[in-house]
Design an enzyme around this catalytic site. Structure first.
Site, short mmCIF file in Angstrom:
data_model
loop_
_atom_site.label_atom_id
_atom_site.label_comp_id
_atom_site.label_asym_id
_atom_site.label_seq_id
_atom_site.Cartn_x
_atom_site.Cartn_y
_atom_site.Cartn_z
N ARG A 22 1.46 -1.95 6.77
CA ARG A 22 1.25 -0.59 6.28
C ARG A 22 2.55 0.16 6.47
O ARG A 22 3.26 -0.06 7.47
CB ARG A 22 0.13 0.12 7.06
N HIS B 295 2.90 -2.05 -3.32
CA HIS B 295 1.71 -2.44 -2.53
C HIS B 295 0.90 -3.48 -3.33
O HIS B 295 -0.25 -3.24 -3.72
CB HIS B 295 0.83 -1.22 -2.19
N GLU C 253 2.49 6.48 -0.52
CA GLU C 253 2.25 5.63 -1.70
C GLU C 253 1.46 6.39 -2.73
O GLU C 253 0.50 7.08 -2.35
CB GLU C 253 1.49 4.36 -1.28
C1 DGY Z 1 -5.71 -4.47 1.79
O1 DGY Z 1 -6.64 -5.14 1.34
O2 DGY Z 1 -5.84 -3.74 2.79
C2 DGY Z 1 -4.42 -4.54 1.08
O3 DGY Z 1 -3.43 -3.80 1.68
C3 DGY Z 1 -4.62 -4.09 -0.35
O4 DGY Z 1 -4.95 -2.75 -0.36
#
Ligand code: DGY
Length: 325
Positions: free
Chosen positions: A237, A285, A266
């Site tokens: 993240r 992402h 984001e």
């Molecule tokens: C998740 O599944 O958490 C990935 O980062 C995609 O959003």
């Protein structure tokens, strides 16, 4: 009376048909905010929500007094008020496992792209700048045989490390809250303190979930410990890293390159210098973004919400404490 599901994620026809068999389903394709009047009007009678990206606020929960379960189409649930959901007896389900290998593929793509300057050199060719044999100014760094430092050694971290150890002959170091003896055995991985891993690894890959403990885990101090030749990759993240410190570290040459799938904000702000820095490979992402995996994630969410609303234990339940068999 059939229970009602509000579906705001990308579900296939077959997945919607599966839900339709047992529930009343209302779809909200592309919904990003709960302010949508039709969504707001539907919330009071909703028993289940399935989708991703919608902020689950206390206000939303107050408008949905019949809500029993939320199935997020993501493994991460860092934006979710988990304690509040548990307090209200609302089950929260996520989609682990089905995205592990795809996300690890993305991690490795970033390791290779950042180390071997794939995007920068492809742009060089596309611009027509390839006029003579390339020289040192275009050289990259090897990946095979290097030391890979995994910050976080859960399912995705282990899958990245497996690619490194078995496919690229890399030595694997990891820092993790608990030791992982089975992975040490399988991959020859060695556990290190956070700081020694940062100093020793050639390629550092972050896979920890975002929690109060991991927020801004990597900042100026940590970049200062890395080798100037280090390649830094984040597929976890954005908020695990102090982005301003990463930019400064790249500008000062404290680290050589970065591969980033996630950002503090984001979508990435147009003002961010990161996508314009030649030493940075930035993705939107896209860790789990393949046809197959997004479909598998949606299927898991559909199965989770169906089971939760039929009184069966969901396959992937985040807040065990809310489960009343
Ligand atoms: C998740 O599944 O958490 C990935 O980062 C995609 O959003």
């Amino acid at each position: 009376m059939q229970k009602r599901i509000l579906a705001y994620g990308r579900l296939s026809e077959a997945q919607l048909a599966q839900l339709d068999r047992d529930f009343e389903v209302q779809t909200f394709p592309g919904l990003e905010s709960a302010d949508d009047p039709a969504f707001l009007a539907a919330l009071p009678k909703a028993h289940g929500l399935v989708g991703s990206g919608l902020p689950i606020t206390l206000e939303l929960l107050d408008s949905a007094p019949n809500l029993e379960a939320i199935a997020t189409i993501s493994v991460g649930y860092d934006g979710m008020p988990v304690d509040e959901l548990t307090r209200r007896g609302i089950l929260l389900c996520n989609t682990p496992d089905v995205l592990t290998e795809t996300t690890a593929d993305t991690g490795f793509a970033l390791i290779l792209a950042a180390s071997r300057r794939v995007v920068e050199l492809a742009d060089f060719v596309r611009r027509g700048d390839w006029q003579a044999s390339i020289g040192e100014a275009q050289f990259g760094s090897d990946v095979h045989g290097k030391t890979l430092g995994m910050i976080g050694f859960g399912r995705i971290g282990a899958a990245v490390a497996r690619r490194g150890a078995l496919g690229f002959g890399m030595r694997v170091l990891y820092s993790n809250a608990s030791p992982k003896p089975a992975l040490e055995q399988e991959l020859g991985a060695e556990r290190r303190t956070h700081d020694s891993l940062l100093a020793e690894a050639d390629i550092i890959c972050v896979t920890v979930p975002l929690t109060a403990e991991t927020e801004h885990l990597i900042g100026a101090h940590e970049f200062g410990l890395m080798k100037p030749s280090a390649i830094f990759v984040n597929i976890a993240r954005g908020r695990v890293v102090r982005e301003a410190d990463l930019i400064a570290a790249l500008e000062k040459g404290q680290v050589r390159a970065a591969g980033l799938d996630v950002f503090e904000q984001e979508p990435l702000s147009p003002e961010s210098p990161l996508p314009h820095m030649p030493s940075v490979v930035a993705l939107p992402h896209a860790g789990s973004a393949t046809y197959e995996t997004r479909d598998a994630m949606a299927q898991r969410a559909v199965d989770n919400i169906s089971r939760a609303l039929q009184g069966q234990r969901p396959i992937s339940l985040v807040n065990e404490a809310a489960w009343r068999p």
